[in-house]
Write a protein that holds these residues in place. Sequence first.
Motif, PDB file in Angstrom:
ATOM      1  N   TYR A 117       8.170 -90.185  16.004  1.00  0.00           N
ATOM      2  CA  TYR A 117       8.425 -88.784  15.678  1.00  0.00           C
ATOM      3  C   TYR A 117       8.467 -87.999  16.985  1.00  0.00           C
ATOM      4  CZ  TYR A 117       7.422 -90.337  10.994  1.00  0.00           C
ATOM      5  OH  TYR A 117       7.461 -91.010   9.804  1.00  0.00           O
ATOM      6  N   CYS A 118       9.623 -87.439  17.296  1.00  0.00           N
ATOM      7  CA  CYS A 118       9.806 -86.640  18.502  1.00  0.00           C
ATOM      8  C   CYS A 118       9.390 -85.213  18.178  1.00  0.00           C
ATOM      9  CB  CYS A 118      11.262 -86.703  18.962  1.00  0.00           C
ATOM     10  SG  CYS A 118      11.799 -88.375  19.357  1.00  0.00           S
ATOM     11  N   ILE A 119       8.304 -84.785  18.816  1.00  0.00           N
ATOM     12  CA  ILE A 119       7.739 -83.474  18.500  1.00  0.00           C
ATOM     13  C   ILE A 119       7.524 -82.650  19.769  1.00  0.00           C
ATOM     14  CG2 ILE A 119       6.597 -84.303  16.411  1.00  0.00           C
ATOM     15  CD1 ILE A 119       3.950 -84.256  18.024  1.00  0.00           C
ATOM     16  N   SER A 120       7.429 -81.369  19.590  1.00  0.00           N
ATOM     17  CA  SER A 120       7.116 -80.452  20.671  1.00  0.00           C
ATOM     18  C   SER A 120       5.593 -80.378  20.827  1.00  0.00           C
ATOM     19  CB  SER A 120       7.669 -79.070  20.316  1.00  0.00           C
ATOM     20  OG  SER A 120       7.097 -78.083  21.131  1.00  0.00           O
ATOM     21  N   ALA A 121       5.160 -80.055  22.021  1.00  0.00           N
ATOM     22  CA  ALA A 121       3.725 -79.857  22.249  1.00  0.00           C
ATOM     23  C   ALA A 121       3.218 -78.628  21.508  1.00  0.00           C
ATOM     24  CB  ALA A 121       3.453 -79.720  23.743  1.00  0.00           C
ATOM     25  N   ASN A 122       4.125 -77.764  21.059  1.00  0.00           N
ATOM     26  CA  ASN A 122       3.743 -76.539  20.354  1.00  0.00           C
ATOM     27  C   ASN A 122       3.627 -76.711  18.848  1.00  0.00           C
ATOM     28  OD1 ASN A 122       3.588 -74.993  22.701  1.00  0.00           O
ATOM     29  ND2 ASN A 122       5.782 -74.618  22.672  1.00  0.00           N
TER      30      ASN A 122
END
Length: 147
Positions: free
Chosen positions: A113-118
């Motif tokens: 799962y490619c996610i943002s740190a936010n």
Amino acid sequence: MKERAYQFCEKYILGRLQRIKKNIQEVQISLSSETKSSAGDKHETGRAMLQLEREKLGQQLLEAEKTLELLKKVNATKALSSVSLGSLVSTSKGTYYIAISAGRFENDDAIIYCISANTPIGKLLMSKSQGDSFVFNGSDYKILEVN
């Protein structure tokens, strides 16, 4: 594996930029081809709607460009010991690539799962290390590996 996840994110954001630019171009064409009709109010309403659409697309373009700049800051080859931008994190409940929110990437038999740190889970993962645990949406997660 990190390099492939990075490439997936890059392809995702470049595709998004291309779609937005194409939509802006289409709105520009519509605006320039809009001719004055006998129903003046109808004409002005149509132009106003196109202007609003162009402004909305401009905002989307700006956000996508910011996302691409963020992705360019990610080092996909550096091994990391604690979770930060560019980390590939294996947990007891899934594997996450901390870069940009690009969705689910399937590689061979692995799902990342490619996610943002936010994102909510991204915020919980940041600065954690192998062996650390946390709770997300009522589920216990254990970090198995940080790369």
